[in-house]
Design an enzyme around this catalytic site. Sequence first.
Site, PDB file in Angstrom:
ATOM      1  N   ARG A 155     -53.510  67.518 103.156  1.00 43.93           N
ATOM      2  CA  ARG A 155     -54.774  67.357 103.874  1.00 43.93           C
ATOM      3  C   ARG A 155     -54.517  67.609 105.352  1.00 43.93           C
ATOM      4  O   ARG A 155     -53.511  67.179 105.899  1.00 43.93           O
ATOM      5  CB  ARG A 155     -55.352  65.945 103.701  1.00 43.93           C
ATOM      6  CG  ARG A 155     -55.748  65.598 102.287  1.00 43.93           C
ATOM      7  CD  ARG A 155     -57.086  66.280 101.945  1.00 43.93           C
ATOM      8  NE  ARG A 155     -57.486  65.973 100.594  1.00 43.93           N
ATOM      9  CZ  ARG A 155     -57.424  66.835  99.581  1.00 43.93           C
ATOM     10  NH1 ARG A 155     -56.937  68.033  99.762  1.00 43.93           N
ATOM     11  NH2 ARG A 155     -57.832  66.507  98.387  1.00 43.93           N
TER      12      ARG A 155
ATOM     13  N   GLU B 260     -61.620  72.850 109.093  1.00 44.09           N
ATOM     14  CA  GLU B 260     -61.602  74.050 108.250  1.00 44.09           C
ATOM     15  C   GLU B 260     -63.008  74.617 108.143  1.00 44.09           C
ATOM     16  O   GLU B 260     -63.959  73.855 108.009  1.00 44.09           O
ATOM     17  CB  GLU B 260     -61.051  73.708 106.866  1.00 44.09           C
ATOM     18  CG  GLU B 260     -59.576  73.374 106.919  1.00 44.09           C
ATOM     19  CD  GLU B 260     -58.951  73.218 105.542  1.00 44.09           C
ATOM     20  OE1 GLU B 260     -59.542  73.701 104.552  1.00 44.09           O
ATOM     21  OE2 GLU B 260     -57.877  72.636 105.475  1.00 44.09           O
TER      22      GLU B 260
ATOM     23  N   HIS C 164     -55.939  77.598 103.111  1.00 46.40           N
ATOM     24  CA  HIS C 164     -56.212  76.543 102.129  1.00 46.40           C
ATOM     25  C   HIS C 164     -56.328  77.109 100.709  1.00 46.40           C
ATOM     26  O   HIS C 164     -57.318  76.891 100.010  1.00 46.40           O
ATOM     27  CB  HIS C 164     -57.479  75.786 102.509  1.00 46.40           C
ATOM     28  CG  HIS C 164     -57.538  74.421 101.863  1.00 46.40           C
ATOM     29  ND1 HIS C 164     -58.241  73.397 102.408  1.00 46.40           N
ATOM     30  CD2 HIS C 164     -56.980  73.912 100.747  1.00 46.40           C
ATOM     31  CE1 HIS C 164     -58.137  72.317 101.644  1.00 46.40           C
ATOM     32  NE2 HIS C 164     -57.367  72.622 100.624  1.00 46.40           N
TER      33      HIS C 164
END
Length: 113
Positions: A21, A50, A69
């Site tokens: 994370r 993000e 990601h």
Amino acid sequence: MIGERELRTMKRSAYLINISRGEVVDEEALVEVLKEGRIAGAGLDVFEVEPIKPDNLLLKLENVILTPHVSGAVEDEEMIEERAEFIVGNIKKMIGGQKPEKIVDPVLKYVID
């Protein structure tokens, strides 16, 4: 969880890898220790914000490998193995002073082969 104190206790030869994370690592502190050469580099697949903003200082550092990601986006075992081999290969290249493959240019926003 990983802030300035933790980053400064790492060996200078250490690479920080975060695929969990973005909030786990204090990005501001990470940028500072990377700029100072307090750790060798970082590999990040997640970010505090993000998608990563174009002005994020991590994009300007040469001792950082960033991915968008995607570390857990595939369930196909063969594809996961290929991706892992590619990532490890790029890390080895970076450690060896070579240019990694498939660099995303933060200014022009395209992949450089």
